[in-house]
Design a protein around this motif. Structure first.
Motif, PDB file in Angstrom:
ATOM      1  N   CYS A  83      11.846   0.946 -41.093  1.00 19.97           N
ATOM      2  CA  CYS A  83      10.187  -0.087 -40.806  1.00 19.97           C
ATOM      3  C   CYS A  83      10.177  -0.697 -39.967  1.00 19.97           C
ATOM      4  CB  CYS A  83      11.374  -1.552 -41.824  1.00 19.97           C
ATOM      5  SG  CYS A  83      11.845  -0.814 -43.336  1.00 19.97           S
ATOM      6  N   CYS A  86       6.944   0.485 -37.786  1.00 17.07           N
ATOM      7  CA  CYS A  86       5.652   0.367 -37.355  1.00 17.07           C
ATOM      8  C   CYS A  86       5.148  -1.731 -37.584  1.00 17.07           C
ATOM      9  CB  CYS A  86       4.706   0.625 -39.067  1.00 17.07           C
ATOM     10  SG  CYS A  86       5.119   2.537 -38.489  1.00 17.07           S
ATOM     11  N   HIS A  87       6.956  -2.502 -38.924  1.00 22.82           N
ATOM     12  CA  HIS A  87       6.114  -3.819 -38.934  1.00 22.82           C
ATOM     13  C   HIS A  87       6.621  -4.455 -37.703  1.00 22.82           C
ATOM     14  CE1 HIS A  87       5.278  -3.272 -42.835  1.00 22.82           C
ATOM     15  NE2 HIS A  87       5.376  -2.797 -42.880  1.00 22.82           N
TER      16      HIS A  87
HETATM   17  C1  HEC Z   1       4.652   4.353 -40.828  1.00 23.02           C
HETATM   18  C2  HEC Z   1       4.259   2.862 -40.890  1.00 23.02           C
HETATM   19  C3  HEC Z   1       5.569   2.332 -41.949  1.00 23.02           C
HETATM   20  C4  HEC Z   1       5.883   2.327 -41.321  1.00 23.02           C
HETATM   21  C5  HEC Z   1       7.233   2.804 -41.175  1.00 23.02           C
HETATM   22  C6  HEC Z   1       6.883   0.959 -43.233  1.00 23.02           C
HETATM   23  N1  HEC Z   1       5.792   0.407 -43.031  1.00 23.02           N
HETATM   24 FE1  HEC Z   1       5.516  -1.206 -44.614  1.00 23.02          FE
HETATM   25  N2  HEC Z   1       3.508  -1.296 -44.691  1.00 23.02           N
HETATM   26  C7  HEC Z   1       2.904  -0.309 -43.405  1.00 23.02           C
HETATM   27  C8  HEC Z   1       1.462  -0.227 -43.718  1.00 23.02           C
HETATM   28  C9  HEC Z   1      -0.553   0.539 -42.830  1.00 23.02           C
HETATM   29  C10 HEC Z   1       1.255  -1.160 -44.556  1.00 23.02           C
HETATM   30  C11 HEC Z   1       0.012  -1.311 -45.406  1.00 23.02           C
HETATM   31  C12 HEC Z   1      -0.317  -0.924 -46.164  1.00 23.02           C
HETATM   32  C13 HEC Z   1      -2.548  -0.961 -46.835  1.00 23.02           C
HETATM   33  O1  HEC Z   1      -2.574  -2.029 -47.370  1.00 23.02           O
HETATM   34  O2  HEC Z   1      -3.020   0.168 -47.567  1.00 23.02           O
HETATM   35  C14 HEC Z   1       2.024  -1.740 -45.369  1.00 23.02           C
HETATM   36  C15 HEC Z   1       3.386  -2.596 -46.056  1.00 23.02           C
HETATM   37  C16 HEC Z   1       3.648  -3.241 -46.290  1.00 23.02           C
HETATM   38  C17 HEC Z   1       4.396  -3.896 -46.881  1.00 23.02           C
HETATM   39  C18 HEC Z   1       3.229  -5.386 -47.086  1.00 23.02           C
HETATM   40  C19 HEC Z   1       2.927  -4.962 -48.365  1.00 23.02           C
HETATM   41  C20 HEC Z   1       1.724  -6.173 -49.155  1.00 23.02           C
HETATM   42  O3  HEC Z   1       1.953  -6.753 -50.199  1.00 23.02           O
HETATM   43  O4  HEC Z   1       1.246  -6.688 -48.904  1.00 23.02           O
HETATM   44  C21 HEC Z   1       5.393  -4.675 -46.929  1.00 23.02           C
HETATM   45  C22 HEC Z   1       6.109  -5.774 -47.832  1.00 23.02           C
HETATM   46  C23 HEC Z   1       6.361  -3.134 -46.029  1.00 23.02           C
HETATM   47  N3  HEC Z   1       5.284  -2.564 -45.951  1.00 23.02           N
HETATM   48  C24 HEC Z   1       7.185  -2.980 -45.898  1.00 23.02           C
HETATM   49  C25 HEC Z   1       8.092  -2.018 -45.953  1.00 23.02           C
HETATM   50  C26 HEC Z   1       9.147  -2.338 -45.451  1.00 23.02           C
HETATM   51  C27 HEC Z   1      10.281  -2.604 -46.003  1.00 23.02           C
HETATM   52  C28 HEC Z   1       9.615  -0.983 -44.741  1.00 23.02           C
HETATM   53  C29 HEC Z   1      10.491   0.514 -44.065  1.00 23.02           C
HETATM   54  C30 HEC Z   1      11.682   0.567 -45.588  1.00 23.02           C
HETATM   55  C31 HEC Z   1       8.136  -0.170 -44.295  1.00 23.02           C
HETATM   56  N4  HEC Z   1       7.416  -1.270 -44.612  1.00 23.02           N
HETATM   57  C32 HEC Z   1       7.921   0.646 -43.318  1.00 23.02           C
HETATM   58  C33 HEC Z   1       3.455   1.246 -42.565  1.00 23.02           C
HETATM   59  C34 HEC Z   1       4.454   0.672 -42.763  1.00 23.02           C
END
Ligand code: HEC
Length: 177
Positions: A83, A86-87
């Motif tokens: 995660c 990106c995060h």
């Molecule tokens: C490649 C980049 C990327 C990775 C790696 C990634 N995310 Fe995300 N994540 C995003 C993006 C971009 C958004 C917003 C998506 C949208 O709103 O269209 C997001 C949104 C979220 C949200 C918010 C949902 C909401 O209700 O707004 C959560 C919680 C989240 N990710 C958790 C995780 C977790 C846990 C992992 C690892 C297992 C992870 N992400 C891996 C890009 C990533």
């Protein structure tokens, strides 16, 4: 005239071939097949097989296992691996992939994400969310809970007040002996 005959013959031969293909030996579904496992032409799925897209039952609202330090450690390790690109390691949406131009996710420290049930994080990991793709293939269910619990710990880490600390730690923080 001879050519017409030859053409006719060729068509007949081709048609004959097609007929042979339709009639080749085959099993009906679930037909007995001596010599095969279970004497049945259709093989049984191995025990524990989960059909694609199958629902494994309702996802609980909260952690289905005890919250332990080991679980949080596991969650941190998985979060940092899958995660944080990106995060960001602290959930502030400043990971390296974002710095290189991928759409920024929302911060994990918003009022809304601080108040959602852990199940929401579990579901986002399982199914993806908007442009974020699913991590179901890489993060098995137990690890999804570990990551969800770790996100909650991250959130607390960014919103802790001095009075959340024990007396000793608070004194240490405030520099009083
Ligand atoms: C490649 C980049 C990327 C990775 C790696 C990634 N995310 Fe995300 N994540 C995003 C993006 C971009 C958004 C917003 C998506 C949208 O709103 O269209 C997001 C949104 C979220 C949200 C918010 C949902 C909401 O209700 O707004 C959560 C919680 C989240 N990710 C958790 C995780 C977790 C846990 C992992 C690892 C297992 C992870 N992400 C891996 C890009 C990533």
């Amino acid at each position: 005239m001879c050519r017409v005959w030859m053409l006719g013959l060729a068509i007949l031969m081709l048609a004959g071939c097609e007929q042979d293909m339709a009639n080749q030996p085959r099993y009906e579904a679930y037909e007995a097949a001596p010599g095969w496992k279970h004497n049945q032409s259709a093989l049984q799925p191995v025990p524990g097989t989960v059909p694609r897209g199958a629902s494994l039952g309702p996802v609980p609202e909260d952690l289905p296992m005890p919250l332990t330090l080991d679980l949080l450690e596991r969650g941190r390790q998985r979060f940092d691996t899958y995660c944080s690109p990106c995060h960001g390691r602290t959930g502030h949406a400043d990971g390296m992939v974002v710095q290189r131009g991928f759409p920024a996710p929302p911060t994990l420290h918003s009022e809304r994400l601080r108040s959602v049930a852990l199940r929401h994080f579990y579901n986002v990991i399982s199914n993806g969310y908007g442009v974020m793709y699913s991590y179901a293939a890489r993060v098995p269910p137990e690890d999804r809970w570990a990551v969800a619990a770790y996100i909650r710990a991250l959130q607390l880490s960014q919103h802790a007040a001095p009075q959340d600390l024990t007396e000793g730690l608070r004194a240490q923080l405030e520099g009083t002996p």
